[in-house]
Motif scaffolding. Sequence first.
Motif, short mmCIF file in Angstrom:
data_model
loop_
_atom_site.label_atom_id
_atom_site.label_comp_id
_atom_site.label_asym_id
_atom_site.label_seq_id
_atom_site.Cartn_x
_atom_site.Cartn_y
_atom_site.Cartn_z
N ALA A 58 36.88 52.66 29.14
CA ALA A 58 36.29 51.39 29.58
C ALA A 58 36.86 50.99 30.93
O ALA A 58 38.03 51.24 31.23
CB ALA A 58 36.59 50.31 28.55
N ARG A 59 36.04 50.37 31.74
CA ARG A 59 36.50 49.80 33.01
C ARG A 59 37.06 48.42 32.67
O ARG A 59 36.31 47.53 32.32
CB ARG A 59 35.36 49.73 34.01
CG ARG A 59 34.86 51.14 34.35
CD ARG A 59 33.86 51.15 35.43
NE ARG A 59 34.51 50.83 36.70
CZ ARG A 59 33.85 50.77 37.85
NH1 ARG A 59 32.56 50.99 37.90
NH2 ARG A 59 34.49 50.47 38.95
N THR A 60 38.34 48.27 32.79
CA THR A 60 39.02 47.06 32.31
C THR A 60 39.39 46.14 33.48
O THR A 60 40.56 45.99 33.82
CB THR A 60 40.25 47.43 31.49
OG1 THR A 60 41.07 48.31 32.25
CG2 THR A 60 39.86 48.10 30.17
N PHE A 61 38.39 45.51 34.05
CA PHE A 61 38.63 44.55 35.11
C PHE A 61 39.39 43.34 34.54
O PHE A 61 39.24 43.01 33.37
CB PHE A 61 37.30 44.05 35.70
CG PHE A 61 36.46 45.13 36.31
CD1 PHE A 61 36.81 45.68 37.53
CD2 PHE A 61 35.33 45.59 35.66
CE1 PHE A 61 36.03 46.68 38.11
CE2 PHE A 61 34.54 46.58 36.23
CZ PHE A 61 34.90 47.13 37.45
N TYR A 62 40.17 42.71 35.39
CA TYR A 62 40.87 41.49 34.98
C TYR A 62 41.03 40.59 36.21
O TYR A 62 40.82 41.02 37.35
CB TYR A 62 42.23 41.83 34.36
CG TYR A 62 43.19 42.52 35.29
CD1 TYR A 62 44.10 41.79 36.05
CD2 TYR A 62 43.18 43.91 35.41
CE1 TYR A 62 44.98 42.43 36.92
CE2 TYR A 62 44.05 44.54 36.28
CZ TYR A 62 44.94 43.81 37.03
OH TYR A 62 45.80 44.44 37.88
#
Length: 174
Positions: A9-13
């Motif tokens: 998963a692309r885990t942007f924050y």
Amino acid sequence: ILIYQNRPARTFYHSNSGGKTESPEHVWGYTGLNYLVAVESPHCKDASNFEWKISLSRSQMQDKLKSLELEEIKTIKISEFSPSGRAKTLEIEGKEKTVSMNAVEFRRAIGQTVMRSLLFEIQLEEDTFRIKGQGFGHGVGMSQWGSKGMADKNYDYRDILSHYYKGTELVNVD
């Protein structure tokens, strides 16, 4: 690692969502990341950077938006909002013409650490543009302050990840 449909998963924050996160399609045009949907993030309200205000004189705004080649900026209005309530498009009226500007580009022109998010409202009072908003960052994915608030309320890391990244799964990789 965090996966969605058997892929990483692309885990942007970001720092603070301002109370609700944003979908990446409304910030960067990314589609197909179905686990990154706007979610409520009520614990962000406890952070010191939840609300912010800035004031720019008409001449300062003119200087920040000089690439638009507008003579004498008269008004700036948010003309389109994303489903999470963030500005998406602005109409900027000059002396001779009115131009439309993407809100991401507007924030970039003002300065992303000055104008902390796209969750804002803008008013012209006398000769000063007053901008007040909530949150800090793009709003996509996990809010750092929201996740801290959840942890303070005894949510564990799995609960926090599943709240911000819907339908994902945490797996071990050998």
